[in-house]
Design a protein around this motif. Structure first.
Motif, PDB file in Angstrom:
ATOM      1  N   ILE A   1       0.991  -1.074   0.132  1.00  0.00           N
ATOM      2  CA  ILE A   1      -0.089  -0.047   0.088  1.00  0.00           C
ATOM      3  C   ILE A   1       1.010   1.244  -0.085  1.00  0.00           C
TER       4      ILE A   1
ATOM      5  N   SER B   1      -3.342   4.557  -1.873  1.00  0.00           N
ATOM      6  CA  SER B   1      -4.242   3.474  -1.517  1.00  0.00           C
ATOM      7  C   SER B   1      -5.529   3.855  -0.576  1.00  0.00           C
ATOM      8  N   ALA B   2      -6.750   3.764  -1.308  1.00  0.00           N
ATOM      9  CA  ALA B   2      -7.907   4.523  -0.548  1.00  0.00           C
ATOM     10  C   ALA B   2      -9.023   3.519  -0.525  1.00  0.00           C
TER      11      ALA B   2
ATOM     12  N   SER C   1      -9.450  -0.492  -1.037  1.00  0.00           N
ATOM     13  CA  SER C   1      -8.180  -0.774  -1.260  1.00  0.00           C
ATOM     14  C   SER C   1      -7.992  -1.145   0.647  1.00  0.00           C
ATOM     15  N   GLU C   2      -8.359   0.088   1.052  1.00  0.00           N
ATOM     16  CA  GLU C   2      -8.048  -0.015   2.878  1.00  0.00           C
ATOM     17  C   GLU C   2      -9.125  -0.996   3.392  1.00  0.00           C
TER      18      GLU C   2
ATOM     19  N   GLY D   1      -7.158  -3.427   5.683  1.00  0.00           N
ATOM     20  CA  GLY D   1      -7.620  -3.343   7.098  1.00  0.00           C
ATOM     21  C   GLY D   1      -8.014  -4.768   7.347  1.00  0.00           C
TER      22      GLY D   1
ATOM     23  N   ARG E   1       1.776   4.573   4.913  1.00  0.00           N
ATOM     24  CA  ARG E   1       0.422   4.832   5.221  1.00  0.00           C
ATOM     25  C   ARG E   1      -0.511   5.371   4.216  1.00  0.00           C
ATOM     26  N   SER E   2      -1.887   4.732   4.402  1.00  0.00           N
ATOM     27  CA  SER E   2      -2.803   4.713   3.241  1.00  0.00           C
ATOM     28  C   SER E   2      -3.403   5.978   3.370  1.00  0.00           C
TER      29      SER E   2
ATOM     30  N   THR F   1     -13.017  -1.541  10.553  1.00  0.00           N
ATOM     31  CA  THR F   1     -12.291  -2.604  10.175  1.00  0.00           C
ATOM     32  C   THR F   1     -12.663  -3.462  11.257  1.00  0.00           C
TER      33      THR F   1
ATOM     34  N   GLY G   1      -6.031   6.361   8.103  1.00  0.00           N
ATOM     35  CA  GLY G   1      -5.396   5.524   7.153  1.00  0.00           C
ATOM     36  C   GLY G   1      -4.861   4.231   7.774  1.00  0.00           C
ATOM     37  N   ILE G   2      -4.483   3.191   6.931  1.00  0.00           N
ATOM     38  CA  ILE G   2      -3.910   1.975   7.407  1.00  0.00           C
ATOM     39  C   ILE G   2      -2.352   2.008   7.598  1.00  0.00           C
TER      40      ILE G   2
END
Length: 527
Positions: free
Chosen positions: A291, A295-296, A299-300, A304, A318-319, A346, A402-403
């Protein structure tokens, strides 16, 4: 009183009279229309629009005003609740539909001229006779070569409803050739590349979550499994999302029965949980998910779900941080809105939506990450330590932005020499690749094996040819020591761009880039 004083007095009286007129002639300009303070049913907004319609000095464009009012109202909600006029809505839906109406080519514009990169097999352009390497001179009667026509404008001119015709004039080996092409349905790929990196590790790059993503991914993963894949590097960098159901189906492929994938909840939406059914075909495959800051959304959701279930290792940066769910609401005039109706969470319970109360800060969030050093230093990642959650195995993870990857890979800025930057500004690499295709297309366009392609390019002395091209075409010459510093980074890039003109297309592009992709290297080092 002197003359100047009289003029000033008259001017002041004029202002007062103007104010008095607006009050005393309330028959026409009343400032006291009744409003009881009740904001329900949009009463105040309707009152204002009624006054504009009934009293404004000039003719008003009701459509324009209505659209402006809608845009302004939605801007008070969140960054992702938006109004889409008909043209924008059509483009938005086309991008994620899995197909579009067009002529079936991919092209680049390295030198203010569109060059056909590939012709989609079985598509309208192939049937008409267009070839890889053709230069598109005109679309209809409009000249698009050498006119600085934007690439999106070129695309719009070529697109059109299935069954309609368009005349495309190309330059092929110095001769102008016209083609009349009947537009048709063109499939849109979301799997950019898929291949075996080594005997046991597969690689899949996914660009977006369209209506056909699960179908494409399943076909691709089956092929890699048949080639011996036991580990997968799943690359969703720069994947801005798309349809939720496709992300859910992909998550289901990797997770055991009853594992939670995601849940959604909003003021007008009761909580809804989504769990795996245990029938996925990739539950035993080792997994690394790549990622980055682009990446959003869907995708997250995928990243997640894998992270919170301790199903795979998340690698990169970090996404983006989009944890909102949009529902499409379309109108019969072809316009529509995308309205945020819920947040997604998540499995550990975190919402990864970054704060958006300050719209300007939200819009420039990625820039801020560069500014405070997050792109190059893991310690600079801004973590809200008050929002701590835990994975299935008890590892701490964080919400609110974000992730955050399990393994951080910094952006490499050390190789950006002045020579490299100057070449990038003039797209020297892309134009060089186009010239190499013109010179060697009889051989290059027939290669469909990566080993053969790599060996062929190694024998062309691309480095020497590129330095000559940069010097003579763009007057760019590396200073002493610059090429030695840039070569290891630029040569895979040059091979990737030239290799794209082979039958391997994007597979060649991404395979050559693996040599300089530190995130992929980090994934390969995992057990």
């Amino acid at each position: 009183m002197n003359r100047n004083g009289n003029i000033l007095l008259i001017a002041l009286l004029g202002i007062v009279i103007g104010v008095l007129l607006s009050v005393t002639t309330g028959k026409f300009y009343s400032l006291n229309r009744k409003f009881d303070g009740d904001y329900n049913r949009w009463r105040k907004l309707n009152l204002i629009l009624e006054q504009v319609e009934g009293n404004y000095v000039d003719t008003i464009d009701m459509k324009k005003m209505t659209d402006a009012a809608v845009v302004a109202a939605l801007s008070e909600l969140d960054p992702h609740s938006v109004y889409l006029p008909p043209v924008d809505l059509e483009e938005s839906e086309t991008e994620l539909a899995g197909n579009f109406d067009g002529i079936g080519i991919q092209f680049n514009v390295p030198n203010d001229t569109a060059i056909v990169l590939s012709v989609i097999p079985g598509g309208p352009s192939e049937k008409a006779g267009l070839l890889q390497g053709d230069r598109i001179i005109r679309v209809g009667d409009d000249v698009i070569a050498g006119t600085k026509t934007p690439q999106d404008t070129m695309v719009r001119k070529m697109k059109g409803p299935s069954g309609t015709k368009v005349k495309i004039t190309v330059n092929r080996d110095g001769a102008e050739i016209p083609f009349e092409i009947t537009r048709g349905k063109i499939p849109v790929k979301c799997v950019d590349a898929a291949f075996m990196v080594n005997d046991t590790t597969g690689y899949i790059r996914l660009s977006k979550f369209t209506k056909t993503t699960y179908q494409e991914f399943s076909k691709t993963s089956e092929s890699l499994l048949s080639q011996g894949m036991t580990r997968l590097i799943f690359d969703i960098r720069e994947n801005t999302g798309g349809y939720f159901d496709q992300a859910f189906l992909l998550c289901n492929e990797f997770l055991p029965k009853d594992a939670q994938i995601v849940y959604m909840q909003g003021l007008h939406r009761a909580r809804q949980d989504f769990n795996a059914d245990g029938r996925g075909s990739l539950q035993d495959i080792g997994l690394a998910v790549l990622i980055d800051e682009s990446s959003a959304s869907s995708s997250e959701i995928f990243a997640g779900a894998m992270q919170d279930n301790d199903r795979g290792v998340i690698i990169g940066r970090r996404s983006f941080g989009k944890g909102l769910v949009q529902e499409p609401i379309n109108f019969t005039d072809g316009s529509g809105i995308r309205l945020t109706v819920a947040r997604f969470y998540t499995p550990s319970g975190r919402c990864i939506q970054k704060p958006y109360s300050d719209g300007t800060k939200y819009a420039y969030d990625i820039y801020e990450r560069y500014r405070h050093g997050e792109m190059t230093d893991a310690d600079s990642i801004q973590v809200d330590s008050s929002e701590v959650y835990y994975t299935v195995k008890g590892r701490p993870v964080y919400g609110g932005g974000g992730i955050i990857p399990d393994i951080f890979v910094p952006m490499d800025t050390t190789r950006a020499t002045d020579f490299y930057i100057k070449c990038n500004r003039k797209a020297t690499q892309m134009r060089f690749a186009s010239e190499m295709f013109d010179r060697y297309k009889s051989t290059l366009s027939g290669i469909d094996d990566f080993g053969e392609l790599s060996e062929y390019l190694d024998g062309l002395d691309l480095a020497g040819k590129f330095l000559d091209f940069a010097a003579h075409t763009d007057k760019i010459v590396p200073r002493p020591g610059e090429w030695e510093k840039s070569e290891s980074y630029m040569m895979p890039q040059l091979k990737a761009l030239v290799g794209r003109y082979s039958k391997l297309d994007d597979e060649a592009f991404y395979r050559f880039y693996l040599d300089i992709d530190e995130t992929v290297k980090a994934a390969l080092q995992q057990n």
